[in-house]
Enzyme design. Structure first.
Site, PDB file in Angstrom:
ATOM      1  N   SER A 112       0.953  -1.244   0.098  1.00 23.90           N
ATOM      2  CA  SER A 112       0.082  -0.086   0.182  1.00 23.90           C
ATOM      3  C   SER A 112       0.943   1.260  -0.054  1.00 23.90           C
ATOM      4  CB  SER A 112      -0.857   0.017   1.060  1.00 23.90           C
ATOM      5  OG  SER A 112      -1.458   1.330   1.337  1.00 23.90           O
ATOM      6  N   TYR A 136      -1.995   5.477  -4.006  1.00 23.54           N
ATOM      7  CA  TYR A 136      -2.949   6.460  -3.868  1.00 23.54           C
ATOM      8  C   TYR A 136      -2.278   7.775  -4.501  1.00 23.54           C
ATOM      9  CZ  TYR A 136      -5.859   3.805  -0.671  1.00 23.54           C
ATOM     10  OH  TYR A 136      -6.829   3.017   0.067  1.00 23.54           O
ATOM     11  N   THR A 162      -5.543   2.840  -7.009  1.00 22.47           N
ATOM     12  CA  THR A 162      -6.778   2.618  -6.388  1.00 22.47           C
ATOM     13  C   THR A 162      -7.854   4.058  -6.580  1.00 22.47           C
ATOM     14  OG1 THR A 162      -5.847   1.331  -4.555  1.00 22.47           O
ATOM     15  CG2 THR A 162      -7.859   2.240  -4.079  1.00 22.47           C
ATOM     16  N   LYS A 229      -7.696  -0.223  -9.579  1.00 25.53           N
ATOM     17  CA  LYS A 229      -8.532  -1.010  -8.454  1.00 25.53           C
ATOM     18  C   LYS A 229      -9.621  -0.176  -8.046  1.00 25.53           C
ATOM     19  CE  LYS A 229      -7.560  -3.112  -3.853  1.00 25.53           C
ATOM     20  NZ  LYS A 229      -8.053  -2.183  -2.859  1.00 25.53           N
ATOM     21  N   HIS A 253     -13.325  -2.148  -1.955  1.00 23.36           N
ATOM     22  CA  HIS A 253     -12.227  -2.016  -0.939  1.00 23.36           C
ATOM     23  C   HIS A 253     -12.655  -2.362   0.340  1.00 23.36           C
ATOM     24  CE1 HIS A 253      -9.261   1.482  -0.708  1.00 23.36           C
ATOM     25  NE2 HIS A 253      -9.237   1.075   0.717  1.00 23.36           N
TER      26      HIS A 253
END
Ligand SMILES: Cc1cc2nc3c(=O)[nH]c(=O)nc-3n(C[C@H](O)[C@H](O)[C@H](O)COP(=O)(O)O)c2cc1C
Length: 359
Positions: A112, A136, A162, A229, A253
């Site tokens: 992440s 992100y 994402t 995603k 999510h």
């Protein structure tokens, strides 16, 4: 793995049960919680169970091969570790332990952006793990570009952007247990914390105006294949294709963003029908059994991602716990392939799944 002389943990459900008892309140509410009334969270799990399998007999299943082709590369099996933020909340070794388990089981790990370990530190600690990087997108595009370049430089093999978290979902368990003290390594320029940080603090640096032209720019600028995603509709899957993505991840999510959206299992077929012959389609949400994995593949997914069970394993046993969770799931996949009469993962198709009469 067992605890205090109790019977061994033999399923992911066992890990969930013991994790519920043993994880501290903050970690538990962060990991287990979903958005709103958690209708989607519950349905992610239930939707795979509404599908029945239609097994074929006498096909010869003595030799089995769970391998799949993903982004043009043959991988030993179809299970990936989903990106999850703040793993240090769960275990001090955090992403490093998870990556060790990934390497031990030939599983791709998605790191992440909000990980407890920086992309470079993870690459140095466990170079043998196959890693993808989940992005992100920050409002500060300079920082975003640096993060992306760093991931490519350190051997991450794909960029997972994402797109379902422009703002944070309404997560009541997190709010009531006041999840805070979160830290992220390697993002000091993007996020200058002045005190204990909450998930909402981190969300403030993410760009809520991200759009399809940004995706096109990442595709053009990044040397890595880009997967989008958080796709739940055929229309968005087609846009991902038009804007140059290599794949989409059908995902809500883990039920943590908008409550009452469709489960991954129910959204998957329309996405596969729209783009499955041109893009790699992956799915996540509620995958807890080998039978869930083979249903996803039968519906046309190339692979699946698993989120919370990895964290249950991490919390209960560090790298060994994560490895055990993955081994249990992969053993169930192997068993299910044999019993459904599809010795190769590629033998699975839609004739093998149907709406269950009990659904
Ligand atoms: C604690 C937690 C943290 C997460 N953090 C991220 C993240 O940083 N980035 C991301 O794209 N998805 C994140 N997700 C979503 C997962 O990648 C994945 O979509 C979801 O967990 C799959 O559902 P499952 O937990 O039922 O397997 C997170 C999920 C959980 C449970």
């Amino acid at each position: 793995m067992s605890f205090d002389g109790s019977p061994p943990l033999v399923s992911l459900a066992d890990y969930e049960r013991v994790a519920t008892e043993r994880l501290g309140e903050q970690a538990a509410s962060y990991i287990f919680g979903g958005a709103g009334e958690e209708i989607t969270l519950r349905d992610n799990f239930a939707a795979w169970r509404r599908l029945a399998l239609l097994p074929r007999m006498l096909v010869g299943v003595g030799r089995r091969d769970p391998s799949v082709e993903l982004l043009g590369v043959r991988r030993p099996h179809p299970v990936l570790i989903a990106p999850t933020a703040f793993q240090r909340l769960t275990h001090p070794e955090a992403d490093v332990a998870t990556a060790r388990a990934a390497a031990a089981t030939s599983t791709i790990m998605c790191l992440s952006t909000l990980a407890s370990t920086s992309p470079s530190a993870l690459a140095d600690a466990v170079p043998e793990a196959t890693r993808w990087f989940q992005l992100y997108v920050f409002a500060d595009r300079g920082v975003t570009r640096e993060v992306v370049a760093g991931a490519a430089e350190h051997g991450y093999e794909a960029l997972v952007v994402t797109v379902d978290r422009p703002v944070l979902g309404v997560r009541e368990r997190e709010l009531s247990s006041q999840v805070r003290s979160l830290t992220v390594e390697g993002l000091t320029d993007a996020f200058k914390s002045t005190g204990p940080a909450t998930p909402a603090d981190f969300t403030a640096v993410i760009d809520p105006d991200l759009n399809w032209s940004d995706i096109e720019r990442f595709v053009a600028e990044s040397p890595l294949p880009v997967l989008v995603k958080g796709i739940l509709t055929a229309a968005d899957a087609r846009l991902a294709l038009e804007h140059g993505a290599a794949g989409v991840i059908v995902s809500n999510h883990g039920g943590r963003q908008l409550d009452t959206v469709l489960s991954g299992a129910d959204a998957l077929p329309a996405v596969v029908d729209a783009v499955g012959d041109q893009l790699d389609v992956l799915v996540d949400g509620g995958i807890r059994r080998g039978t869930d994995v083979i249903k996803a593949l039968a519906l046309g997914a190339r692979a699946v991602l698993v989120g919370r069970p990895i964290l249950w394993g991490l919390g209960l046993g560090g790298a060994e716990g994560v490895q055990r969770v993955l081994e249990l799931l992969l053993a169930e996949v192997d068993n299910a392939l044999a019993l459904v009469g599809a010795p190769r993962a590629g033998d699975l198709d839609r004739t093998m799944v149907a709406r269950a009469p009990w659904g």
